[in-house]
Motif scaffolding. Sequence first.
Motif, PDB file in Angstrom:
ATOM      1  N   LEU A 123       2.509   1.777  -3.481  1.00 32.03           N
ATOM      2  CA  LEU A 123       1.562   2.306  -4.469  1.00 32.03           C
ATOM      3  C   LEU A 123       1.246   3.779  -4.202  1.00 32.03           C
ATOM      4  O   LEU A 123       1.142   4.577  -5.133  1.00 32.03           O
ATOM      5  N   GLN A 124       1.118   4.121  -2.940  1.00 34.52           N
ATOM      6  CA  GLN A 124       0.822   5.518  -2.607  1.00 34.52           C
ATOM      7  C   GLN A 124       1.974   6.424  -3.030  1.00 34.52           C
ATOM      8  O   GLN A 124       1.771   7.512  -3.555  1.00 34.52           O
ATOM      9  N   ARG A 172      -2.287   6.641  -5.123  1.00 34.59           N
ATOM     10  CA  ARG A 172      -3.484   5.835  -4.883  1.00 34.59           C
ATOM     11  C   ARG A 172      -3.386   5.089  -3.545  1.00 34.59           C
ATOM     12  O   ARG A 172      -2.286   4.775  -3.089  1.00 34.59           O
ATOM     13  N   ARG A 214       0.834  -1.207   0.000  1.00 34.70           N
ATOM     14  CA  ARG A 214       0.000   0.000   0.000  1.00 34.70           C
ATOM     15  C   ARG A 214       0.869   1.258   0.000  1.00 34.70           C
ATOM     16  O   ARG A 214       0.601   2.209  -0.741  1.00 34.70           O
ATOM     17  N   TYR A 222      -4.452   1.629  -2.080  1.00 34.75           N
ATOM     18  CA  TYR A 222      -4.917   0.336  -2.569  1.00 34.75           C
ATOM     19  C   TYR A 222      -4.137  -0.771  -1.872  1.00 34.75           C
ATOM     20  O   TYR A 222      -2.909  -0.693  -1.762  1.00 34.75           O
ATOM     21  N   ASP A 238       1.988   6.701  -7.184  1.00 36.77           N
ATOM     22  CA  ASP A 238       1.076   7.618  -7.875  1.00 36.77           C
ATOM     23  C   ASP A 238      -0.055   8.163  -7.004  1.00 36.77           C
ATOM     24  O   ASP A 238      -1.033   8.703  -7.510  1.00 36.77           O
ATOM     25  N   HIS A 254       4.602   1.308 -12.811  1.00 37.39           N
ATOM     26  CA  HIS A 254       3.603   1.340 -13.866  1.00 37.39           C
ATOM     27  C   HIS A 254       4.010   0.341 -14.943  1.00 37.39           C
ATOM     28  O   HIS A 254       5.190   0.233 -15.296  1.00 37.39           O
ATOM     29  N   PRO A 308      -3.624  -3.318  -9.233  1.00 36.98           N
ATOM     30  CA  PRO A 308      -4.518  -2.517 -10.073  1.00 36.98           C
ATOM     31  C   PRO A 308      -4.118  -2.629 -11.548  1.00 36.98           C
ATOM     32  O   PRO A 308      -2.953  -2.898 -11.866  1.00 36.98           O
TER      33      PRO A 308
END
Length: 233
Positions: free
Chosen positions: A74-75, A80, A71, A82, A78, A115, A95
């Motif tokens: 990911l934060q 997010r 988490r 999640y 970008d 990404h 994702p």
Amino acid sequence: MNQHPACCAPLQHHWPLPRPIPGAVLVSCPFDPAALAADDFQRAAIEQTASLQRSVAKRQAEYLAGRVCARAALQRLDGRIYVPGTDDERAPVWPTGISGSITHGKGWAAAVVAHSSDCQGIGIDQESLLTDERAERLAREILTAAELQRMDPAQVGLTVTLTFSLKESLFKALFPLVRQRFYFEHAELLEWSADGHARLRLLTDLSADWQHGRELEGQFVLNGDQLLSLVST
């Protein structure tokens, strides 16, 4: 507001491997199963499935630490928020448009994300260094005949551990792309060097893009008796 679970030490935002992967983010976290609190999943706002509830403290703590790292990665990537779930193959569910991997070993967990436009696939794996004696017993299960022939008798423990870990990282990097299981005999470690560079080759056809003979770069770092490897595409 999420709270940090009691069993996890503060997150580390760093790149412990020899060469950064452009666009990739890695977050790690030491953890202690003995410090797992009854409300740690709730505190961290991470779902505790029924199977996890039945698991021993070690499994719960390593899962929780890995998801906390994922988490946070990911934060940072970008923005997010999640938490990856788990699919029927027991692989993390990322994702759309994200490549990622989670590992956990002896009191340490990490997640790496990127990404998909920057990195088609990425796999990370941590292993405890095998003793030479145990490595000798496992070598023929992990190494191909060619790998066995190339192995330095003075580095049996390191070679078998490294080969195992890199093939695990390779699987984590490619499985989300090919959705086909493959095993130790389906890839070989062609070469590796003390500076943490490694090169692998597929020995089977996995898809139109990933066929027998395709080579990939890997990297690794040894920290005490802990080895961390990464393969990216």
